[in-house]
Design an enzyme around this catalytic site. Structure first.
Site, PDB file in Angstrom:
ATOM      1  N   HIS A  15      -1.267   7.933  11.913  1.00 19.63           N
ATOM      2  CA  HIS A  15      -2.545   7.842  12.624  1.00 19.63           C
ATOM      3  C   HIS A  15      -2.616   6.529  13.400  1.00 19.63           C
ATOM      4  O   HIS A  15      -1.802   5.622  13.229  1.00 19.63           O
ATOM      5  CB  HIS A  15      -3.744   7.988  11.675  1.00 19.63           C
ATOM      6  N   CYS A  34      -4.003  -1.603  13.116  1.00 18.40           N
ATOM      7  CA  CYS A  34      -4.178  -0.143  13.114  1.00 18.40           C
ATOM      8  C   CYS A  34      -4.394   0.389  14.530  1.00 18.40           C
ATOM      9  O   CYS A  34      -4.344   1.596  14.746  1.00 18.40           O
ATOM     10  CB  CYS A  34      -5.353   0.262  12.224  1.00 18.40           C
ATOM     11  N   HIS A  40       1.055   4.494  12.985  1.00 12.73           N
ATOM     12  CA  HIS A  40       1.840   4.147  11.797  1.00 12.73           C
ATOM     13  C   HIS A  40       1.563   5.218  10.749  1.00 12.73           C
ATOM     14  O   HIS A  40       0.604   5.984  10.874  1.00 12.73           O
ATOM     15  CB  HIS A  40       1.450   2.757  11.273  1.00 12.73           C
ATOM     16  N   HIS A  42       1.350   6.873   6.597  1.00 13.37           N
ATOM     17  CA  HIS A  42       0.995   6.654   5.193  1.00 13.37           C
ATOM     18  C   HIS A  42       1.493   7.821   4.359  1.00 13.37           C
ATOM     19  O   HIS A  42       1.559   8.956   4.840  1.00 13.37           O
ATOM     20  CB  HIS A  42      -0.528   6.558   5.019  1.00 13.37           C
ATOM     21  N   ASP A  80       0.725  17.553   6.725  1.00 14.16           N
ATOM     22  CA  ASP A  80       1.976  16.899   6.329  1.00 14.16           C
ATOM     23  C   ASP A  80       2.917  16.733   7.523  1.00 14.16           C
ATOM     24  O   ASP A  80       3.156  17.693   8.267  1.00 14.16           O
ATOM     25  CB  ASP A  80       2.669  17.707   5.229  1.00 14.16           C
ATOM     26  N   HIS A  81       3.429  15.500   7.680  1.00 11.36           N
ATOM     27  CA  HIS A  81       4.330  15.169   8.781  1.00 11.36           C
ATOM     28  C   HIS A  81       3.692  15.446  10.138  1.00 11.36           C
ATOM     29  O   HIS A  81       4.350  15.912  11.075  1.00 11.36           O
ATOM     30  CB  HIS A  81       5.681  15.884   8.631  1.00 11.36           C
ATOM     31  N   GLU A 126      -4.881   6.434   0.384  1.00 11.26           N
ATOM     32  CA  GLU A 126      -4.061   6.133   1.545  1.00 11.26           C
ATOM     33  C   GLU A 126      -2.831   5.341   1.111  1.00 11.26           C
ATOM     34  O   GLU A 126      -1.770   5.405   1.724  1.00 11.26           O
ATOM     35  CB  GLU A 126      -4.870   5.329   2.564  1.00 11.26           C
TER      36      GLU A 126
HETATM   37 NI    NI Z   1      -3.324   3.313   8.473  1.00 13.61          NI
END
Ligand code: NI
Length: 149
Positions: A15, A34, A40, A42, A80-81, A126
């Site tokens: 995100h 961010c 990036h 998580h 996911d992904h 997260e």
């Molecule tokens: Ni983040």
């Protein structure tokens, strides 16, 4: 007698926190790293708590197969992904920022009515040191309920 069962699932997603209607300076002031342009990732952990009364014959309070099917279809497959800013329309440009808060509410709204038991709480990590709980919105006051003032 109500039992509270929790299923734990994991997914990975990317995100970026950025408001297109703000300047770069304002985005970096509010969101820090961010706001970096390429996003990036998580490794998220989601705890799904449902309430149910154990069946007298089986002892099960919920169909795990049905629970898992909903989570696989509606959470894993969707998130996911993925890059949340692009994969989820609500998190697109000008929309909601894909924070852990907004994401856990998004998941709740997507799965609450599909699960085979009453959803009580979602807890979305997260990272190991940061999580958000969401338990739906409080019910509006019942006008017929006696009031003691
Ligand atoms: Ni983040």
């Amino acid at each position: 007698m109500t039992a509270y069962l929790t299923r734990v699932i994991r997914f990975s997603a990317a995100h970026r926190y950025y408001r297109t209607e703000w300047s770069d300076e304002r985005n970096y002031a509010v969101f820090g790293a961010c706001a970096n342009p390429h996003g990036h990732g998580h490794n998220y952990t989601l705890e799904v708590m449902v309430a149910g009364v154990p069946d007298p014959a089986t002892g099960f309070s919920v169909s795990l197969a049905q629970l898992d099917a909903v989570l696989r279809q509606e959470v894993i497959t969707s998130l996911d992904h993925q890059n949340l800013n692009f994969a989820i329309p609500e998190f697109g440009d000008g929309g909601l920022i894909p924070t852990t808060e907004n994401l856990v509410i998004w998941i709740w709204n997507r799965i609450a009515t599909l699960l085979p038991a009453r959803l009580v709480r979602l807890r979305l990590y997260e990272e190991p040191g940061l999580f958000v709980d969401y338990m739906g919105e409080p019910s509006p006051p019942d006008p017929d309920r006696p009031r003691f003032v």
